[in-house]
Each structure stands twice: as C-alpha cells, then as structure tokens.
Design a protein around this motif. Structure first.
Motif, short mmCIF file in Angstrom:
data_model
loop_
_atom_site.label_atom_id
_atom_site.label_comp_id
_atom_site.label_asym_id
_atom_site.label_seq_id
_atom_site.Cartn_x
_atom_site.Cartn_y
_atom_site.Cartn_z
N CYS A 77 0.85 -1.20 0.00
CA CYS A 77 0.00 0.00 0.00
C CYS A 77 0.88 1.24 0.00
N SER B 129 0.69 3.84 1.80
CA SER B 129 1.00 4.19 3.20
C SER B 129 0.12 3.27 4.04
N CYS C 30 -2.70 2.62 6.65
CA CYS C 30 -3.82 3.24 7.35
C CYS C 30 -3.69 2.93 8.85
N TYR D 223 -5.69 2.14 11.17
CA TYR D 223 -6.48 1.06 11.76
C TYR D 223 -6.11 -0.32 11.21
N CYS D 224 -5.17 -0.37 10.29
CA CYS D 224 -4.95 -1.63 9.55
C CYS D 224 -3.76 -2.41 10.08
N PHE E 44 -3.25 -5.52 8.35
CA PHE E 44 -3.16 -6.49 7.26
C PHE E 44 -1.69 -6.71 6.93
N ARG F 107 -7.02 2.51 -2.96
CA ARG F 107 -6.73 3.93 -2.71
C ARG F 107 -6.90 4.79 -3.96
S1 SF4 Z 1 -6.61 -0.64 5.20
FE1 SF4 Z 1 -6.36 -1.32 3.10
S2 SF4 Z 1 -5.43 0.42 2.05
FE2 SF4 Z 1 -5.12 0.76 4.24
S3 SF4 Z 1 -3.08 -0.11 4.68
FE3 SF4 Z 1 -4.62 -1.69 5.10
S4 SF4 Z 1 -4.74 -2.88 3.19
FE4 SF4 Z 1 -3.76 -0.91 2.71
#
Ligand code: SF4
Length: 468
Positions: free
Chosen positions: A158, A160, A162, A164-165, A167, A244
C-alpha cells in the motif's frame, strides 16, 4: 476481573466468544476451568451443564436456565451466558449469542429470521438482514459450479499504512525497491501454474493491499501477464481492487478497460478529509469522486466502495454523511464494514466498545438509506473483536453482486490464490452436509520469503489442487 467458571462442560471457546461481545480479550484457562477477562469489573459467573442436560448460568443474584436438545447444548450455554452478561452490563449486542464469522450460514440452517431470533436472541433487524443475505448468497452461488475455480491475485503493498490496519500489507515507502521484484515473482507464479489449470475460471479478483500501487508500466505488465497466461473467457467475472484513489491513474484504468475489465473497487472508507489525513490515507474525498468518474469514463460498469463505520476520529453523523455522499454517486456496490480490532492495529478495543452502540445505530441508519436507494445485501461476514460483534455487509443494486466475494466468504467454492499472503482452498462436499470439508493451503505471508520460495510455493499449490 470477570471470571466465568465452567462446570460439567468444556465449551471454553464458545464461552470466550460470548464474553468478547462485552469485554476485550478473554482468556481461556482450561487447567483452571475458567474463562477470565482482566479488563472487566469484578464479576463471577458459574456456567454449568447439569446431568439432566439443563444449562444453568448463575450470577450473584440470578439464575438463567435452558433446557435444549442434546445437540443444542453449545448454543444453550452461550445463550444463558449472553443473558447473564446482558443483564449485568445493561446492553444487548445485536447478534445475540450468534458468534462466529458466518452468520448467514446459520441463518440458512435455521430457515427464518424469526427462528434465528428465537434460538440465538438475534435482534429482529439483524435476523432479517442475515436471512435476506443468506438467500442472496445461495442464489448467487448457483452461478459458480463446484467444478469451476476462482482465482485471487494478491498484491500486499500500500502507498501508506492506514492507522487502523494490520493487514500483512507492506508500506511501499519501506519496500519501494522491491515492488517491481514482487511483480516479477507474481508473474512467474502465474506462468508456472496457469498451463496446468484446466478448470473454468469463474471469477478472478486482483486484491490487496492496493494492486494499483504499481507504476503504470508495471501494472500494465501484470494485467497483460494475467490475460496472456490465464484462460479468462468473456463470462469470467474480473474485479480489480484499486483501493486507494491516490493510486488510480487514467493509464491504469484505460489499460484494464482495454482487456475488458468492468469491475473495480475504489475505497474511500470515509469522505471526511480530516479523518483521511489522521488515518494516514493520502487522498481526499474529492480524489475519490474524481476516480469514480474516471472509472466510469473508462467504461467500468460496476464500481464498489468500501466504507467503515466506527472510525476513531468520527462521529456517527460523519459516517452517515460519508454514506450519503457515496450513495449519491449512484455506484452499484457499497460494502459497509464495522471497525474491528486487528492485531498490531493502533486502536484499542476500548475505543471501539465505547462507541459500539452509536456505531450500531449509525450502521442501522445507513442500511435504511441503502435499502431506500435500491441496494440489497448479498454477502456478509463477521470478525472477532468487532465492537458489539457487528458485521460487514456487501450491498448491490441492479444484479451486480460480486460472485468472488460470495465464493470466498461462504467457503463454498475453490479458490486458488497467487502471491504473498493468499490462502488457497478446496471445498469438498456441499455446505451443511456430512461430507463437507474445506482444506487450505497457505502461501507465505512474508513478501521476502514469498519471493525467495516462489517456485516451491507454486509447486505446493500444484500438488494441493492436483494440477499436473
Ligand atoms: S486498510 Fe487497506 S489500504 Fe489501508 S493499509 Fe490496510 S490494506 Fe492498505
């Protein structure tokens, strides 16, 4: 500290699931016969299965008794505990004691919204939503026969991260030099396995992360490799998760369109610029609207936007405002997520739980707006640690549901994943029958490890799917 003492049964998992609806991070102490939770008031509850088959939950001043059939003991234990905690805490999480990630599977089994409410204490509006979504999922699954295969191509990068993420996505500011290399390995894996795939490809989903994070040239090369190697017939549903808006360019859109791709996800999460900046997302609401318009100009017929309810910096009104703005664009797919605690995420569950009721109300209001605007729910899942056990629901209008999402979330169809972090699965037997089982084959979550072992990982998947 909250302590639930288990007597006469060992339903630790279900007990912890119910506790989690009210308090964060319950711990199963199987040796000590308890489930406890340190961030909770001092409460002691006994959860007992009597020799008669009755389930009893005792608190300091009340007893909750249920007498279900032997096969319903697990549910009755959860139901009695849910009622006890509901009374103590003065809240009633909307999904009742129906925990687990696939409420629609249970909804399909119980047969009606009323029955779902009766057995699991699910609030009537959620029971209706689950029953309606379950019916949609069943109808959509008929469009993918079990002999078909569904393909996922993962790009866990990504622009940057996010806030809250958590992943397994890599912020490309740390891996910029590796992105092109990752593309090469992904193409290598696709080239290795594609000649062996003889089954019809029903759906193809390029997801992330943010697949459009590549440069225009690298993105075009990846899409060309996908179409040049995999046998994608005109009926195959192809979706690209652009994610994004700041990564979407006209060249990427026109290149996808040149291959006939008609489905794209453009995910604003919120249309509030202040929140976007605080979340470390480097785009604005205007960028989202521009990207949606550009996708339309390039012939994309189905556009999905993911929205998140319960973001840390937002009021329920902000979420409703976001939904209003996205509904006003007229796009055909909108997915409503409720914020949940992910491992390593920067936000605490306490943040989420404090506003869970407000988020629940805002989500309910937005569902009403979606229904009024002609959207219908078509897939749903829940995740652990979501405040109040709230759900994520995909909505569509005009018969534009994403079949891949249904195949993936229902665990009812095979999925072959390419790339780091992807999970491949084979489904045996029909869901809800004795022969049903799902076998999984993981790739490596670590991008560098995936690149070092691409051939080995491809060989493992070939064996898993019996491809020769
Ligand atoms: S929420 Fe989605 S866009 Fe944002 S860092 Fe995580 S995977 Fe990437």
């Amino acid at each position: 500290m909250l302590k639930v003492i288990l007597k006469g049964h060992d339903k630790y998992y279900g007990t912890a699931d119910v506790v989690r609806l009210f308090f964060p991070s319950p711990t199963e102490d199987r040796a000590g016969g308890t489930v406890w939770c340190k961030d909770a008031p001092d409460i002691v509850i006994e959860s007992e299965l009597l020799p008669s088959g009755e389930c009893v939950c005792r608190t300091k001043d009340k007893e909750y008794r249920f007498d279900g059939a032997p096969e319903e003991v697990g549910r009755e234990i959860k139901r009695s505990l849910y009622m006890a905690l509901s009374d103590i805490c003065g809240i009633a999480p909307p999904w009742g004691c129906l925990t687990g990630i696939r409420p629609t599977l249970v909804a399909a089994q119980t047969g009606s919204a009323e029955e779902l409410s009766r057995r699991y204490l699910v609030r009537p509006d959620k029971a209706k939503l689950a029953a309606e979504t379950a019916a949609a999922e069943i109808g959509l699954l008929e469009r993918i026969v079990p002999q078909d295969i569904n393909i996922y191509i993962g790009v866990p990068f990504c622009p940057s991260r996010c806030e809250y993420c958590s992943f397994v996505s890599s912020d490309i500011s740390h891996h910029m030099g590796r992105l092109g290399e990752y593309k090469e390995h992904l193409i290598r894996e696709i080239k290795t396995l594609s000649p062996k795939i003889t089954r019809r490809i029903a759906t193809l989903y390029i997801g992330g992360g943010t697949p459009t994070v590549f440069s225009d040239e690298d993105f075009a090369e990846l899409i060309d490799a996908v179409y040049g190697n995999l046998d994608i017939d005109p009926d195959c549903e192809v979706t690209v998760e652009a994610g994004r808006p700041d990564t979407i360019t006209d060249r990427k859109l026109s290149h996808m369109a040149s291959h006939g791709i008609k489905r794209i996800c453009i995910n604003p999460q919120t249309m509030n610029d202040v929140t976007l900046a605080k979340l470390n997302r480097r785009h604005t609401a205007a960028d989202t609207l521009r990207s949606i318009e550009a996708a339309r100009q390039n012939g994309f017929e189905v556009i999905n936007s993911d929205l998140i309810a319960g973001l840390k910096y937002e009021t329920p009104e902000d979420f409703i405002d976001t939904a209003e703005k996205i509904i006003a664009t007229g796009i055909s797919n909108i997915t409503v997520h409720t914020l949940y605690k992910k491992r390593r995420a920067a936000m605490s569950l306490a943040d989420v739980m404090a506003s869970a009721k407000e988020v629940d109300d805002a989500v309910t209001a937005v569902y009403g707006m979606l229904e009024k605007a002609g959207y219908r729910p078509y897939y749903m899942y829940k995740q652990k640690d979501t405040g109040h056990g709230l759900e994520n629901t995909g909505f569509e209008k005009g018969g534009t549901a994403c079949l891949y999402n249904v195949a993936m979330m229902t665990d009812a169809r095979d999925v072959l994943s390419f790339g780091a972090g992807g999970m491949s699965k084979r489904v045996f037997g029909q869901v809800d029958t004795a022969k049903y089982r799902v076998e999984r084959c993981s790739s490596s979550k670590d991008v560098l490890d995936y690149m070092m072992r691409t051939d080995e990982i491809a060989a493992k998947k070939a064996e898993f799917f019996e491809l020769s």
